[in-house]
Design a protein around this motif. Structure first.
Motif, PDB file in Angstrom:
ATOM      1  N   PRO A  46       0.834  -1.207   0.000  1.00 15.26           N
ATOM      2  CA  PRO A  46       0.000   0.000   0.000  1.00 15.26           C
ATOM      3  C   PRO A  46       0.864   1.251   0.000  1.00 15.26           C
ATOM      4  N   THR A  47       0.346   2.311  -0.590  1.00 17.20           N
ATOM      5  CA  THR A  47       1.066   3.582  -0.620  1.00 17.20           C
ATOM      6  C   THR A  47       0.260   4.639   0.128  1.00 17.20           C
ATOM      7  N   GLU A  48       0.914   5.724   0.444  1.00 18.30           N
ATOM      8  CA  GLU A  48       0.258   6.824   1.161  1.00 18.30           C
ATOM      9  C   GLU A  48      -0.869   7.450   0.343  1.00 18.30           C
ATOM     10  N   THR A  49      -0.733   7.441  -0.981  1.00 17.58           N
ATOM     11  CA  THR A  49      -1.711   8.142  -1.823  1.00 17.58           C
ATOM     12  C   THR A  49      -2.892   7.263  -2.222  1.00 17.58           C
ATOM     13  N   GLU A  50      -2.774   5.968  -2.090  1.00 12.21           N
ATOM     14  CA  GLU A  50      -3.870   5.082  -2.477  1.00 12.21           C
ATOM     15  C   GLU A  50      -4.845   4.897  -1.323  1.00 12.21           C
ATOM     16  N   SER A  51      -6.112   4.751  -1.696  1.00 16.54           N
ATOM     17  CA  SER A  51      -7.156   4.526  -0.707  1.00 16.54           C
ATOM     18  C   SER A  51      -7.725   3.117  -0.877  1.00 16.54           C
ATOM     19  N   GLY A  98      -1.647  -0.494   8.718  1.00 17.24           N
ATOM     20  CA  GLY A  98      -1.768   0.964   8.698  1.00 17.24           C
ATOM     21  C   GLY A  98      -2.706   1.457   7.610  1.00 17.24           C
ATOM     22  N   ALA A  99      -2.617   0.870   6.425  1.00 24.88           N
ATOM     23  CA  ALA A  99      -3.493   1.273   5.322  1.00 24.88           C
ATOM     24  C   ALA A  99      -4.959   0.949   5.630  1.00 24.88           C
ATOM     25  N   ILE A 100      -5.183  -0.187   6.262  1.00 20.75           N
ATOM     26  CA  ILE A 100      -6.553  -0.581   6.615  1.00 20.75           C
ATOM     27  C   ILE A 100      -7.102   0.331   7.710  1.00 20.75           C
ATOM     28  N   ILE A 101      -6.297   0.601   8.724  1.00 28.44           N
ATOM     29  CA  ILE A 101      -6.726   1.486   9.810  1.00 28.44           C
ATOM     30  C   ILE A 101      -7.042   2.877   9.261  1.00 28.44           C
ATOM     31  N   LYS A 102      -6.222   3.353   8.344  1.00 27.68           N
ATOM     32  CA  LYS A 102      -6.447   4.663   7.727  1.00 27.68           C
ATOM     33  C   LYS A 102      -7.806   4.695   7.027  1.00 27.68           C
ATOM     34  N   CYS A 103      -8.162   3.603   6.375  1.00 26.46           N
ATOM     35  CA  CYS A 103      -9.430   3.531   5.658  1.00 26.46           C
ATOM     36  C   CYS A 103     -10.615   3.378   6.617  1.00 26.46           C
ATOM     37  N   LEU A 104     -10.507   2.484   7.592  1.00 31.11           N
ATOM     38  CA  LEU A 104     -11.634   2.204   8.486  1.00 31.11           C
ATOM     39  C   LEU A 104     -11.872   3.303   9.505  1.00 31.11           C
ATOM     40  N   GLY A 105     -10.827   3.989   9.908  1.00 27.38           N
ATOM     41  CA  GLY A 105     -10.969   5.071  10.865  1.00 27.38           C
ATOM     42  C   GLY A 105     -10.902   4.607  12.311  1.00 27.38           C
ATOM     43  N   SER A 106     -11.126   5.542  13.204  1.00 30.30           N
ATOM     44  CA  SER A 106     -10.923   5.289  14.632  1.00 30.30           C
ATOM     45  C   SER A 106     -12.034   4.477  15.286  1.00 30.30           C
ATOM     46  N   ASN A 107     -13.103   4.196  14.566  1.00 37.19           N
ATOM     47  CA  ASN A 107     -14.212   3.430  15.135  1.00 37.19           C
ATOM     48  C   ASN A 107     -13.908   1.932  15.200  1.00 37.19           C
ATOM     49  N   TYR A 108     -12.817   1.484  14.575  1.00 34.39           N
ATOM     50  CA  TYR A 108     -12.482   0.054  14.540  1.00 34.39           C
ATOM     51  C   TYR A 108     -11.153  -0.206  15.236  1.00 34.39           C
TER      52      TYR A 108
END
Length: 155
Positions: A46-51, A98-108
């Motif tokens: 995963p990269t910083e720019t990809e979602s 880290g990429a997954i946490i960035k996508c899911l957010g703080s609720n998970y």
């Protein structure tokens, strides 16, 4: 995916009757939603720019509401070669987490992850359910070269 309460309770190994009663009530009163996805990442990182939104938050989730549990399976997280068979690189797990946490957010919350060479499985649960997850057991089964190598197998 909505899980039927009786299917879970049949295989539930709660540590006490109180835990079992709580789980049974939770499952009967509420629907626990579980989103599962499997993705062959082709040895890319995963990269910083990809979602990961298109994978983890498709339109169906946006209309039905966020699931209680995410189960995310990744395949071919590394090149399948001899040197990677012998190396257990934790950096790749951290990158994907880290990429997954960035996508899911703080609720998970990240509950568990397990890796077998190129296979990586993550489990995330909503914050409010985290305290109810106990006695996590995970395992790998290598079934590749000589019936044990991780080039084939399961997590």
């Amino acid at each position: 995916v909505f899980v039927k309460p009786r299917a879970i309770m049949g295989s539930c190994c709660c540590s006490s009757n109180k835990d079992k009663d709580f789980m049974e009530q939770l499952l009967i009163d509420n629907k626990i939603s579980i989103y599962t996805v499997s993705w062959n990442v082709g040895a890319c990182q995963p990269t910083e720019t990809e979602s990961l939104d298109s994978l983890l938050k498709p339109d169906r989730i946006k209309s039905d509401g966020e699931p209680d549990i995410y189960i995310i399976g990744l395949q071919e997280i590394v090149e399948l070669n001899a040197s990677n068979m012998m190396r257990d690189d934790k950096k790749i797990i951290d990158l994907w987490r880290g990429a997954i946490i960035k996508c899911l957010g703080s609720n998970y919350r990240h509950i568990d992850s397990i890796r077998l060479m190129g296979i990586l499985l993550f489990i995330f649960v909503k914050h409010e359910l985290q305290s109810e997850i106990k006695n996590i057991v995970s395992n790998t089964i290598g079934a590749g070269i000589f019936g044990v190598a991780g080039n084939k197998g399961a997590v």
